[in-house]
Write a protein that holds these residues in place. Structure first.
Motif, PDB file in Angstrom:
ATOM      1  N   LEU A  21       0.832  -1.204   0.000  1.00 17.58           N
ATOM      2  CA  LEU A  21       0.000   0.000   0.000  1.00 17.58           C
ATOM      3  C   LEU A  21       0.868   1.256   0.000  1.00 17.58           C
ATOM      4  CD1 LEU A  21      -2.774   1.383   0.225  1.00 17.58           C
ATOM      5  CD2 LEU A  21      -2.602   1.106   2.713  1.00 17.58           C
ATOM      6  N   SER A  22       1.953   1.241   0.754  1.00 14.42           N
ATOM      7  CA  SER A  22       2.844   2.408   0.817  1.00 14.42           C
ATOM      8  C   SER A  22       3.504   2.673  -0.530  1.00 14.42           C
ATOM      9  CB  SER A  22       3.901   2.197   1.905  1.00 14.42           C
ATOM     10  OG  SER A  22       3.299   2.019   3.169  1.00 14.42           O
ATOM     11  N   VAL A  23       3.888   1.617  -1.243  1.00 22.69           N
ATOM     12  CA  VAL A  23       4.423   1.783  -2.595  1.00 22.69           C
ATOM     13  C   VAL A  23       3.375   2.428  -3.492  1.00 22.69           C
ATOM     14  CG1 VAL A  23       5.176   0.553  -4.670  1.00 22.69           C
ATOM     15  CG2 VAL A  23       6.104  -0.095  -2.428  1.00 22.69           C
ATOM     16  N   LEU A  24       2.144   1.948  -3.419  1.00 24.57           N
ATOM     17  CA  LEU A  24       1.081   2.470  -4.277  1.00 24.57           C
ATOM     18  C   LEU A  24       0.769   3.933  -3.956  1.00 24.57           C
ATOM     19  CD1 LEU A  24      -1.322  -0.615  -4.232  1.00 24.57           C
ATOM     20  CD2 LEU A  24       0.295   0.032  -6.026  1.00 24.57           C
ATOM     21  N   LEU A  25       0.782   4.279  -2.681  1.00 27.68           N
ATOM     22  CA  LEU A  25       0.478   5.651  -2.276  1.00 27.68           C
ATOM     23  C   LEU A  25       1.613   6.615  -2.615  1.00 27.68           C
ATOM     24  CD1 LEU A  25      -1.155   4.921   1.196  1.00 27.68           C
ATOM     25  CD2 LEU A  25      -2.285   6.101  -0.702  1.00 27.68           C
ATOM     26  N   SER A  26       2.793   6.082  -2.944  1.00 23.36           N
ATOM     27  CA  SER A  26       3.950   6.932  -3.233  1.00 23.36           C
ATOM     28  C   SER A  26       3.816   7.670  -4.555  1.00 23.36           C
ATOM     29  CB  SER A  26       5.231   6.094  -3.277  1.00 23.36           C
ATOM     30  OG  SER A  26       5.495   5.498  -2.045  1.00 23.36           O
ATOM     31  N   ALA A  27       3.074   7.115  -5.482  1.00 21.71           N
ATOM     32  CA  ALA A  27       2.973   7.710  -6.818  1.00 21.71           C
ATOM     33  C   ALA A  27       2.081   8.949  -6.790  1.00 21.71           C
ATOM     34  CB  ALA A  27       2.403   6.684  -7.797  1.00 21.71           C
ATOM     35  N   ARG A  28       2.242   9.780  -7.799  1.00 25.28           N
ATOM     36  CA  ARG A  28       1.409  10.982  -7.924  1.00 25.28           C
ATOM     37  C   ARG A  28       0.054  10.573  -8.483  1.00 25.28           C
ATOM     38  NH1 ARG A  28       4.192  15.717  -7.383  1.00 25.28           N
ATOM     39  NH2 ARG A  28       6.468  15.574  -7.355  1.00 25.28           N
ATOM     40  N   ILE A  29      -0.747  10.003  -7.613  1.00 25.10           N
ATOM     41  CA  ILE A  29      -2.048   9.484  -8.012  1.00 25.10           C
ATOM     42  C   ILE A  29      -2.980   9.632  -6.823  1.00 25.10           C
ATOM     43  CG2 ILE A  29      -1.672   7.075  -7.259  1.00 25.10           C
ATOM     44  CD1 ILE A  29      -2.893   6.242 -10.005  1.00 25.10           C
ATOM     45  N   ARG A  30      -4.267   9.681  -7.076  1.00 21.80           N
ATOM     46  CA  ARG A  30      -5.220   9.849  -5.978  1.00 21.80           C
ATOM     47  C   ARG A  30      -5.088   8.711  -4.965  1.00 21.80           C
ATOM     48  NH1 ARG A  30      -9.962   8.810  -7.012  1.00 21.80           N
ATOM     49  NH2 ARG A  30      -9.596   7.783  -9.007  1.00 21.80           N
ATOM     50  N   ALA A  31      -5.193   9.069  -3.698  1.00 20.56           N
ATOM     51  CA  ALA A  31      -5.093   8.055  -2.641  1.00 20.56           C
ATOM     52  C   ALA A  31      -6.166   6.997  -2.817  1.00 20.56           C
ATOM     53  CB  ALA A  31      -5.192   8.711  -1.270  1.00 20.56           C
ATOM     54  N   ALA A  32      -7.358   7.404  -3.273  1.00 26.16           N
ATOM     55  CA  ALA A  32      -8.450   6.439  -3.452  1.00 26.16           C
ATOM     56  C   ALA A  32      -8.080   5.386  -4.490  1.00 26.16           C
ATOM     57  CB  ALA A  32      -9.732   7.159  -3.860  1.00 26.16           C
ATOM     58  N   ALA A  33      -7.356   5.789  -5.539  1.00 29.54           N
ATOM     59  CA  ALA A  33      -6.933   4.827  -6.557  1.00 29.54           C
ATOM     60  C   ALA A  33      -5.886   3.875  -5.989  1.00 29.54           C
ATOM     61  CB  ALA A  33      -6.387   5.559  -7.777  1.00 29.54           C
ATOM     62  N   ALA A  34      -4.975   4.394  -5.158  1.00 33.21           N
ATOM     63  CA  ALA A  34      -3.962   3.536  -4.540  1.00 33.21           C
ATOM     64  C   ALA A  34      -4.617   2.515  -3.618  1.00 33.21           C
ATOM     65  CB  ALA A  34      -2.957   4.387  -3.777  1.00 33.21           C
ATOM     66  N   VAL A  35      -5.569   2.971  -2.818  1.00 33.96           N
ATOM     67  CA  VAL A  35      -6.279   2.060  -1.911  1.00 33.96           C
ATOM     68  C   VAL A  35      -7.055   1.017  -2.715  1.00 33.96           C
ATOM     69  CG1 VAL A  35      -8.168   1.924  -0.231  1.00 33.96           C
ATOM     70  CG2 VAL A  35      -6.402   3.677   0.016  1.00 33.96           C
ATOM     71  N   GLY A  36      -7.731   1.458  -3.772  1.00 37.42           N
ATOM     72  CA  GLY A  36      -8.488   0.523  -4.608  1.00 37.42           C
ATOM     73  C   GLY A  36      -7.591  -0.502  -5.276  1.00 37.42           C
ATOM     74  N   ALA A  37      -6.412  -0.071  -5.720  1.00 32.64           N
ATOM     75  CA  ALA A  37      -5.472  -0.995  -6.354  1.00 32.64           C
ATOM     76  C   ALA A  37      -4.965  -2.022  -5.341  1.00 32.64           C
ATOM     77  CB  ALA A  37      -4.301  -0.223  -6.959  1.00 32.64           C
ATOM     78  N   ALA A  38      -4.680  -1.576  -4.121  1.00 31.84           N
ATOM     79  CA  ALA A  38      -4.247  -2.516  -3.086  1.00 31.84           C
ATOM     80  C   ALA A  38      -5.330  -3.558  -2.826  1.00 31.84           C
ATOM     81  CB  ALA A  38      -3.913  -1.759  -1.793  1.00 31.84           C
ATOM     82  N   GLN A  39      -6.571  -3.118  -2.744  1.00 33.36           N
ATOM     83  CA  GLN A  39      -7.676  -4.045  -2.505  1.00 33.36           C
ATOM     84  C   GLN A  39      -7.770  -5.084  -3.624  1.00 33.36           C
ATOM     85  OE1 GLN A  39     -10.684  -0.983  -2.153  1.00 33.36           O
ATOM     86  NE2 GLN A  39     -10.820  -1.256   0.068  1.00 33.36           N
ATOM     87  N   GLU A  40      -7.564  -4.643  -4.861  1.00 32.72           N
ATOM     88  CA  GLU A  40      -7.645  -5.569  -5.993  1.00 32.72           C
ATOM     89  C   GLU A  40      -6.479  -6.559  -5.992  1.00 32.72           C
ATOM     90  OE1 GLU A  40      -9.965  -6.162  -8.114  1.00 32.72           O
ATOM     91  OE2 GLU A  40     -11.310  -4.521  -7.575  1.00 32.72           O
ATOM     92  N   LEU A  41      -5.298  -6.092  -5.663  1.00 32.08           N
ATOM     93  CA  LEU A  41      -4.153  -7.009  -5.579  1.00 32.08           C
ATOM     94  C   LEU A  41      -4.395  -8.079  -4.515  1.00 32.08           C
ATOM     95  CD1 LEU A  41      -1.282  -4.373  -5.770  1.00 32.08           C
ATOM     96  CD2 LEU A  41      -1.588  -6.244  -7.403  1.00 32.08           C
ATOM     97  N   PHE A  42      -4.896  -7.678  -3.352  1.00 32.13           N
ATOM     98  CA  PHE A  42      -5.128  -8.632  -2.271  1.00 32.13           C
ATOM     99  C   PHE A  42      -6.279  -9.576  -2.626  1.00 32.13           C
ATOM    100  CE2 PHE A  42      -3.678  -4.881   0.571  1.00 32.13           C
ATOM    101  CZ  PHE A  42      -2.367  -5.065   0.169  1.00 32.13           C
ATOM    102  N   ALA A  43      -7.309  -9.035  -3.296  1.00 31.55           N
ATOM    103  CA  ALA A  43      -8.432  -9.883  -3.710  1.00 31.55           C
ATOM    104  C   ALA A  43      -7.985 -10.928  -4.724  1.00 31.55           C
ATOM    105  CB  ALA A  43      -9.553  -9.027  -4.294  1.00 31.55           C
TER     106      ALA A  43
END
Length: 220
Positions: A44-66
């Motif tokens: 999640l921390s890697v995903l949140l590091s990019a210049r992208i909306r936090a909601a997209a980073a959280v959503g991507a983490a959820q999809e990876l874990f799913a």
């Protein structure tokens, strides 16, 4: 002075009530001091590091874990395209290809250097600064990502607490609160520092939060 302190405490309480969930909680990570949730927080921390909306980073983490990519072995064993597809489903499209590569390389590093257990990384660092440097050896995890990880992991790594960080202090300034860690912690009383930090960071990233709290104060 008393009126100002009362106002600041009220703002902190309202902020925590509305925005005091950590990013790990938002992503569905049940954070404990065990290998799998610690690794998920790293992702999640890697995903949140990019210049992208936090909601997209959280959503991507959820999809990876799913998709089952909840630990470094499964992340490393997944194909590059499987990771790209999961990131895309979460709305993480601008950086999906480079991030897929970073996640694969990062999983390999965690397995090779720490046997898949980030507690070994923690134990290899004798200071907080050394821990921050070790975290930044993970592909895709620069200073911003390391700060995110440390802010959130303080809940289960007590040696790091209390910790707010520079971005949280920016949020405090936007809310008209003291830009001083000790003063903020006193205003928050016995509130969880990880929750306070996450709430202040959200205020730094989203100016509408300051407007929302100001409107609530006016109604009060």
């Amino acid at each position: 002075m008393a009126d100002r302190s009362d106002r600041d405490r009220a703002v902190v309480r309202a902020l925590l009530d509305a925005h005091g969930s950590t990013y790990a909680e938002e992503a569905g990570i049940r954070l404990r001091d065990t290998p799998q949730p610690l690794y998920q927080l790293l992702v999640l921390s890697v995903l949140l590091s990019a210049r992208i909306r936090a909601a997209a980073a959280v959503g991507a983490a959820q999809e990876l874990f799913a998709a089952g990519l909840r630990d470094p072995r499964r992340m490393a064993d997944a194909s590059w395209q499987q990771r790209v597809d999961a990131l895309g489903r979460g709305g993480y499209r601008r950086y999906d290809e480079s991030t897929s590569t970073q996640l694969g390389e990062g999983a390999e590093l965690v397995l090779r250097e720490y046997g898949g257990d980030l507690r070994r990384l923690r134990d290899a660092a004798d200071t907080d600064a050394a821990l921050r440097r070790l975290l930044q050896t993970v592909p895709g995890l620069g200073p911003t990502g390391a700060d995110i990880f440390l802010r959130e992991v303080q809940r289960v790594w007590p040696r790091l607490a209390p910790r707010l960080g520079g971005k949280a202090l920016q949020g405090a300034g936007r809310l008209g609160l003291p830009e001083d860690e000790e003063k903020l912690l006193r205003l928050a009383g016995d509130a969880d520092p990880a929750a306070l930090s996450a709430a202040l960071v959200r205020a730094a990233l989203d100016k509408s939060i300051a407007e929302e709290l100001a409107a609530g104060s006016d109604r009060g």
